[in-house]
Design an enzyme around this catalytic site. Sequence first.
Site, PDB file in Angstrom:
ATOM      1  N   ASP A 180      48.180  45.924  40.367  1.00  0.00           N
ATOM      2  CA  ASP A 180      49.566  46.126  40.802  1.00  0.00           C
ATOM      3  C   ASP A 180      50.381  44.976  40.216  1.00  0.00           C
ATOM      4  O   ASP A 180      49.882  44.213  39.368  1.00  0.00           O
ATOM      5  CB  ASP A 180      49.656  46.226  42.339  1.00  0.00           C
ATOM      6  CG  ASP A 180      49.358  44.889  43.034  1.00  0.00           C
ATOM      7  OD1 ASP A 180      48.944  43.925  42.350  1.00  0.00           O
ATOM      8  OD2 ASP A 180      49.529  44.816  44.263  1.00  0.00           O
ATOM      9  N   HIS A 181      51.643  44.839  40.671  1.00  0.00           N
ATOM     10  CA  HIS A 181      52.488  43.760  40.152  1.00  0.00           C
ATOM     11  C   HIS A 181      51.898  42.386  40.466  1.00  0.00           C
ATOM     12  O   HIS A 181      52.036  41.450  39.690  1.00  0.00           O
ATOM     13  CB  HIS A 181      53.901  43.877  40.745  1.00  0.00           C
ATOM     14  CG  HIS A 181      53.919  43.837  42.235  1.00  0.00           C
ATOM     15  ND1 HIS A 181      53.461  44.882  43.009  1.00  0.00           N
ATOM     16  CD2 HIS A 181      54.298  42.865  43.118  1.00  0.00           C
ATOM     17  CE1 HIS A 181      53.574  44.576  44.289  1.00  0.00           C
ATOM     18  NE2 HIS A 181      54.061  43.346  44.383  1.00  0.00           N
ATOM     19  N   CYS A 220      44.847  42.500  42.221  1.00  0.00           N
ATOM     20  CA  CYS A 220      46.109  42.509  42.984  1.00  0.00           C
ATOM     21  C   CYS A 220      46.365  41.066  43.418  1.00  0.00           C
ATOM     22  O   CYS A 220      45.840  40.138  42.801  1.00  0.00           O
ATOM     23  CB  CYS A 220      46.063  43.505  44.146  1.00  0.00           C
ATOM     24  SG  CYS A 220      44.827  43.174  45.418  1.00  0.00           S
ATOM     25  N   GLY A 221      47.165  40.876  44.455  1.00  0.00           N
ATOM     26  CA  GLY A 221      47.444  39.509  44.881  1.00  0.00           C
ATOM     27  C   GLY A 221      46.203  38.816  45.404  1.00  0.00           C
ATOM     28  O   GLY A 221      45.948  37.649  45.100  1.00  0.00           O
ATOM     29  N   THR A 222      45.428  39.543  46.200  1.00  0.00           N
ATOM     30  CA  THR A 222      44.231  38.967  46.821  1.00  0.00           C
ATOM     31  C   THR A 222      42.916  39.612  46.383  1.00  0.00           C
ATOM     32  O   THR A 222      41.845  39.056  46.629  1.00  0.00           O
ATOM     33  CB  THR A 222      44.301  39.144  48.351  1.00  0.00           C
ATOM     34  OG1 THR A 222      44.374  40.563  48.625  1.00  0.00           O
ATOM     35  CG2 THR A 222      45.517  38.449  48.935  1.00  0.00           C
ATOM     36  N   GLY A 223      42.984  40.804  45.826  1.00  0.00           N
ATOM     37  CA  GLY A 223      41.783  41.598  45.528  1.00  0.00           C
ATOM     38  C   GLY A 223      41.344  42.444  46.715  1.00  0.00           C
ATOM     39  O   GLY A 223      40.487  43.323  46.585  1.00  0.00           O
ATOM     40  N   ILE A 224      41.941  42.193  47.871  1.00  0.00           N
ATOM     41  CA  ILE A 224      41.477  42.857  49.099  1.00  0.00           C
ATOM     42  C   ILE A 224      41.951  44.305  49.187  1.00  0.00           C
ATOM     43  O   ILE A 224      41.153  45.227  49.423  1.00  0.00           O
ATOM     44  CB  ILE A 224      41.917  42.048  50.334  1.00  0.00           C
ATOM     45  CG1 ILE A 224      41.216  40.687  50.341  1.00  0.00           C
ATOM     46  CG2 ILE A 224      41.592  42.815  51.613  1.00  0.00           C
ATOM     47  CD1 ILE A 224      41.745  39.715  51.382  1.00  0.00           C
ATOM     48  N   GLY A 225      43.241  44.522  48.987  1.00  0.00           N
ATOM     49  CA  GLY A 225      43.750  45.895  49.065  1.00  0.00           C
ATOM     50  C   GLY A 225      43.093  46.791  48.042  1.00  0.00           C
ATOM     51  O   GLY A 225      42.773  47.964  48.319  1.00  0.00           O
ATOM     52  N   MET A 226      42.870  46.252  46.857  1.00  0.00           N
ATOM     53  CA  MET A 226      42.221  47.025  45.799  1.00  0.00           C
ATOM     54  C   MET A 226      40.796  47.408  46.203  1.00  0.00           C
ATOM     55  O   MET A 226      40.365  48.548  46.021  1.00  0.00           O
ATOM     56  CB  MET A 226      42.180  46.213  44.497  1.00  0.00           C
ATOM     57  CG  MET A 226      43.524  46.063  43.814  1.00  0.00           C
ATOM     58  SD  MET A 226      44.182  47.653  43.292  1.00  0.00           S
ATOM     59  CE  MET A 226      45.389  47.144  42.059  1.00  0.00           C
ATOM     60  N   HIS A 246      22.385  42.214  43.670  1.00  0.00           N
ATOM     61  CA  HIS A 246      21.954  42.770  44.953  1.00  0.00           C
ATOM     62  C   HIS A 246      22.712  44.031  45.353  1.00  0.00           C
ATOM     63  O   HIS A 246      22.195  44.846  46.110  1.00  0.00           O
ATOM     64  CB  HIS A 246      22.092  41.735  46.063  1.00  0.00           C
ATOM     65  CG  HIS A 246      21.024  40.679  46.019  1.00  0.00           C
ATOM     66  ND1 HIS A 246      20.731  39.851  47.082  1.00  0.00           N
ATOM     67  CD2 HIS A 246      20.176  40.320  45.021  1.00  0.00           C
ATOM     68  CE1 HIS A 246      19.743  39.025  46.743  1.00  0.00           C
ATOM     69  NE2 HIS A 246      19.401  39.285  45.494  1.00  0.00           N
ATOM     70  N   ARG A 283      13.469  46.910  46.964  1.00  0.00           N
ATOM     71  CA  ARG A 283      14.262  46.703  48.182  1.00  0.00           C
ATOM     72  C   ARG A 283      15.762  46.769  47.896  1.00  0.00           C
ATOM     73  O   ARG A 283      16.540  47.279  48.710  1.00  0.00           O
ATOM     74  CB  ARG A 283      13.880  45.403  48.885  1.00  0.00           C
ATOM     75  CG  ARG A 283      14.327  44.111  48.210  1.00  0.00           C
ATOM     76  CD  ARG A 283      13.726  42.916  48.926  1.00  0.00           C
ATOM     77  NE  ARG A 283      14.317  41.653  48.553  1.00  0.00           N
ATOM     78  CZ  ARG A 283      14.071  40.986  47.413  1.00  0.00           C
ATOM     79  NH1 ARG A 283      13.235  41.503  46.514  1.00  0.00           N
ATOM     80  NH2 ARG A 283      14.648  39.816  47.176  1.00  0.00           N
ATOM     81  N   HIS A 284      16.165  46.271  46.734  1.00  0.00           N
ATOM     82  CA  HIS A 284      17.592  46.329  46.384  1.00  0.00           C
ATOM     83  C   HIS A 284      18.004  47.749  46.010  1.00  0.00           C
ATOM     84  O   HIS A 284      19.083  48.207  46.383  1.00  0.00           O
ATOM     85  CB  HIS A 284      17.897  45.360  45.240  1.00  0.00           C
ATOM     86  CG  HIS A 284      17.690  43.928  45.629  1.00  0.00           C
ATOM     87  ND1 HIS A 284      18.317  43.359  46.709  1.00  0.00           N
ATOM     88  CD2 HIS A 284      16.889  42.962  45.099  1.00  0.00           C
ATOM     89  CE1 HIS A 284      17.935  42.101  46.824  1.00  0.00           C
ATOM     90  NE2 HIS A 284      17.065  41.835  45.868  1.00  0.00           N
TER      91      HIS A 284
HETATM   92  C1  RB5 Z   1      51.494  42.681  46.982  1.00  0.00           C
HETATM   93  O1  RB5 Z   1      52.467  41.843  47.486  1.00  0.00           O
HETATM   94  C2  RB5 Z   1      50.142  42.395  47.629  1.00  0.00           C
HETATM   95  O2  RB5 Z   1      50.162  42.797  48.960  1.00  0.00           O
HETATM   96  C3  RB5 Z   1      49.019  43.069  46.878  1.00  0.00           C
HETATM   97  O3  RB5 Z   1      49.015  42.625  45.553  1.00  0.00           O
HETATM   98  C4  RB5 Z   1      47.601  42.803  47.368  1.00  0.00           C
HETATM   99  O4  RB5 Z   1      47.375  41.450  47.563  1.00  0.00           O
HETATM  100  C5  RB5 Z   1      47.150  43.624  48.493  1.00  0.00           C
HETATM  101  O5  RB5 Z   1      45.993  43.554  48.912  1.00  0.00           O
END
Ligand code: RB5
Length: 147
Positions: A9-10, A66-72, A99, A134-135
């Site tokens: 994303d941006h 993305c900003g954190t990698g979490i949402g992705m 693993h 196992r893996h």
């Molecule tokens: C965008 O501001 C931010 O929320 C997105 O890049 C990402 O970090 C979401 O997980």
Amino acid sequence: MSRIAIASDHGGFHLKAVLVKAMNEWGLAVEDLGTHTDASCDYPDYAHALARAVSQGRFQRGVLICGTGIGMSITANRHPGVRAAAVSDTFSARMAREHNDANVLCMGERVVGQGLALEILKAWLDGRPDPDARHVRRVAKIELPDR
Ligand code: RB5
């Protein structure tokens, strides 16, 4: 090695460009699925597009930024056969391959610097799934049985 998809994303747009350049220099075939500008956009749109392509076998592996990698990673893991790992250190990148057979690497541009991101990418690209039974058994158990 087969083709690798990448998308962001941006919030991950600038780091994506760095990673695409590096993978091209490393001789890898990379397809950039967007976003193609730093205008604000919605990360699930890009995560779904890449994860769908991996799930359908059009790419063996993918990278999402993305900003954190979490949402992705949350979004990509909704797709059958996709094992996306949000990673911010090289040890986890290697273990995600060995693993967990992670076929999608997620990183956060607001979390890791460019140098570390490149090292994480290299560790994940060079990592190989551990063939120990196992893996293999545990990775097979990740998928929901009704899908
Ligand atoms: C965008 O501001 C931010 O929320 C997105 O890049 C990402 O970090 C979401 O997980």
